[in-house]
Write a protein that holds these residues in place. Structure first.
Motif, PDB file in Angstrom:
ATOM      1  N   ASN A  23      77.682  25.544  68.187  1.00 55.87           N
ATOM      2  CA  ASN A  23      76.320  26.083  68.176  1.00 55.87           C
ATOM      3  C   ASN A  23      75.409  25.351  69.153  1.00 55.87           C
ATOM      4  N   ALA A  24      75.987  24.430  69.906  1.00 54.95           N
ATOM      5  CA  ALA A  24      75.172  23.632  70.827  1.00 54.95           C
ATOM      6  C   ALA A  24      75.025  24.333  72.169  1.00 54.95           C
ATOM      7  N   VAL A  25      73.863  24.150  72.767  1.00 58.60           N
ATOM      8  CA  VAL A  25      73.665  24.545  74.163  1.00 58.60           C
ATOM      9  C   VAL A  25      73.959  23.304  74.991  1.00 58.60           C
ATOM     10  N   PHE A  65      61.431  20.424  79.127  1.00 60.27           N
ATOM     11  CA  PHE A  65      62.047  21.384  78.218  1.00 60.27           C
ATOM     12  C   PHE A  65      61.008  21.805  77.203  1.00 60.27           C
ATOM     13  N   TRP A  73      65.993  20.853  69.826  1.00 59.25           N
ATOM     14  CA  TRP A  73      66.349  20.095  71.030  1.00 59.25           C
ATOM     15  C   TRP A  73      66.936  18.739  70.655  1.00 59.25           C
ATOM     16  N   VAL A  78      67.252  16.397  73.247  1.00 59.12           N
ATOM     17  CA  VAL A  78      67.004  15.584  74.438  1.00 59.12           C
ATOM     18  C   VAL A  78      65.553  15.121  74.473  1.00 59.12           C
ATOM     19  N   LEU A  98      72.293  19.828  74.715  1.00 56.15           N
ATOM     20  CA  LEU A  98      70.852  19.788  74.978  1.00 56.15           C
ATOM     21  C   LEU A  98      70.085  20.130  73.706  1.00 56.15           C
ATOM     22  N   GLY A  99      70.703  20.976  72.911  1.00 57.34           N
ATOM     23  CA  GLY A  99      70.083  21.408  71.669  1.00 57.34           C
ATOM     24  C   GLY A  99      71.095  22.166  70.842  1.00 57.34           C
ATOM     25  N   VAL A 100      70.740  22.388  69.606  1.00 59.93           N
ATOM     26  CA  VAL A 100      71.666  23.048  68.679  1.00 59.93           C
ATOM     27  C   VAL A 100      70.933  24.143  67.908  1.00 59.93           C
TER      28      VAL A 100
END
Lengths: 428, 48
Positions: free
Chosen positions: A146-148, A159, B31, B33, B45-47
């Motif tokens: 599920n992580a980007v 961000f 996020w 980060v 970077l995020g989930v």
């Protein structure tokens, strides 16, 4: 030799190179001015909630940095980048390669232990070393599906959550998604996604919602804005772009379709990717900017499993994208040459945009063999397209678009699995 | 060179009394980060 040096008379003469640089600068300035005249003002396309044209400021450099941008615009940055690229493609003498690359690694912080090719002699020039590959396993993927993932090595510059269609570059300075990505028609697939178990009622509701997509509003973060407004553009009523400068459609074969299909929760049946659900999940738009320093690994990988449907190539210019300039020059990314990859993932809209820079001239996309960045031919074509659009009395969108076709019609694009190499930045 | 990601992700529910992703929300996309942090290929970077 000593005597010859002492007795040789030195005569100073003007170097014609300066004349050439001056000419290139003047031509560059003329070319940009001409293209800007043909570029459509955004305020002509924005549609307000009531359907009336909505006035919107066009992204232009302003304030104290306006002069700097004007001065930089006169510099032949692309020509310089091409010359720099050619220079770096010159073959380095065999015995100078190892000390040369080690010096480069020392200055820019390259970890040579990670380089796939242990023998630095095999890199004939700096361009080859710059586009090096890494040893298998040195960049493990985060186990959470599920992580980007980070697509590249680099530093996170910015961000956050996109608020009202605008990305905040520095405190108080924003630029719009339209300016960065170009106007995007809100396809059915880009609507807030519905996830979960399929049901006929939900299917119908979602289909109806998708049909109304052009007129409806998305409510993100408690602020209503229209997706058509966010991604508005010169589209005709039948849903096709009214003006497409050049069609460079490319057919690609995806190697990872099965895996991507599974990740998109697609079955082998005809269930569409946006398959409905019993529960509706509200979605928002997020963004992240990553800066790659000269010593970083310059290939980029897919952050998630997704389907790339199209790409847009904005010719732009090649200003530096150093963090300093990013902090001080508003809308820098909307001025630079960039390749916008548009598509969708499990949760809806997904885009990936590599932005070029002066020292790193060209952007390569592995599955797009027709793409040519930092190319004189491309620049000429962009100028011609702008001129032709002007002749027809139509606005010029500022980009050349291509669509991708996958191996199967189910995904409708080029499938990329998470971590798969997508392309990279090359010198020159 | 620079890369810019723009994507749609679950928003999550409004959190009462803070928490969540630091934007007053819990659940949804978070996020992992910070600005200025160095990241490498494959790191999260995020989930969602």
């Amino acid at each position: 030799l000593n005597a010859a040096l002492k007795r040789t008379k030195i005569e100073w003469k003007p170097i014609p190179v300066a004349v050439g640089i001056g000419f290139l600068g003047a031509y560059q300035f003329y070319r940009i001015q001409r293209r800007e005249q043909h570029t459509q003002p955004e305020s002509d396309t924005a549609i307000g909630k009531d359907g009336a044209p909505k006035k919107r400021e066009r992204i232009r450099p302003s304030g104290p940095w306006f002069v700097q941008v004007q001065i930089m615009s006169t510099l032949p940055l692309k020509a310089a980048s091409r010359i720099w690229g050619r220079f770096n493609e010159l073959t380095i003498p065999y015995y100078l390669r190892v000390p040369g690359f080690k010096l480069y690694a020392f200055i820019f912080g390259v970890n040579l232990d990670e380089v796939a090719e242990p023998d630095l002699h095999t890199f004939p020039n700096l361009a080859a070393f710059f586009y090096r590959t890494l040893k298998p396993g040195v960049r493990p993927l985060d186990p959470d599906h599920n992580a980007v993932l980070s697509p590249a090595d680099g530093k996170v510059i910015q961000f956050g959550l996109i608020d009202n269609g605008e990305i905040e570059q520095i405190k108080g300075v924003t630029y719009s998604l339209d300016a960065l990505l170009g106007s995007v028609k809100p396809s059915k697939r880009a609507q807030p996604t519905i996830q979960g178990t399929p049901s006929s009622t939900a299917t119908k509701a979602h289909e109806e919602a998708a049909v109304r997509a052009d007129e409806e509003f998305a409510n993100i973060n408690g602020i209503s804005y229209t997706l058509p407004n966010l991604f508005s553009g010169p589209w005709s009523k039948d849903g096709t772009p009214s003006e497409m400068p050049t069609d460079q459609s490319t057919t690609s074969t995806a190697s990872s379709e099965a895996e991507v299909r599974a990740d998109l929760a697609l079955s082998s049946t005809s269930r569409p990717w946006w398959a409905p659900a019993s529960t509706q999940t509200a979605t928002a738009l997020y963004y992240c900017v990553i800066y790659l320093a000269p010593g970083d690994y310059h290939r980029f990988h897919s952050p998630v499993s997704w389907v790339v449907e199209s790409r847009r190539h904005f010719a732009g210019e090649l200003y530096s994208v150093s963090p300093y300039l990013q902090r001080t020059l508003p809308g820098l990314f909307t001025l630079n040459e960039r390749v916008v990859l548009l598509g969708r993932w499990r949760w809806g809209f997904f885009s990936y945009t590599p932005v070029g820079a002066t020292n790193v001239g060209s952007i390569k996309i592995n599955f797009d063999r027709e793409l040519r960045t930092n190319s004189l031919t491309t620049d000429t074509a962009a100028d011609r397209a702008a001129e032709e659009a002007s002749t027809r009395g139509e606005p010029y969108s500022g980009f050349a678009e291509a669509t991708y076709e996958g191996a199967s019609a189910v995904l409708g694009g080029h499938a990329l699995k998470r971590g798969e190499e997508m392309g990279g930045f090359q010198l020159g | 060179s620079t890369v810019v990601l723009v994507f749609e992700a679950p928003q999550g529910e409004r959190a009462v009394g803070g928490g969540g992703d630091g934007m007053g929300r819990k659940g949804g996309f978070r996020w992992n980060v910070e600005i200025g942090r160095r990241v490498r290929v494959g790191e999260a970077l995020g989930v969602v």
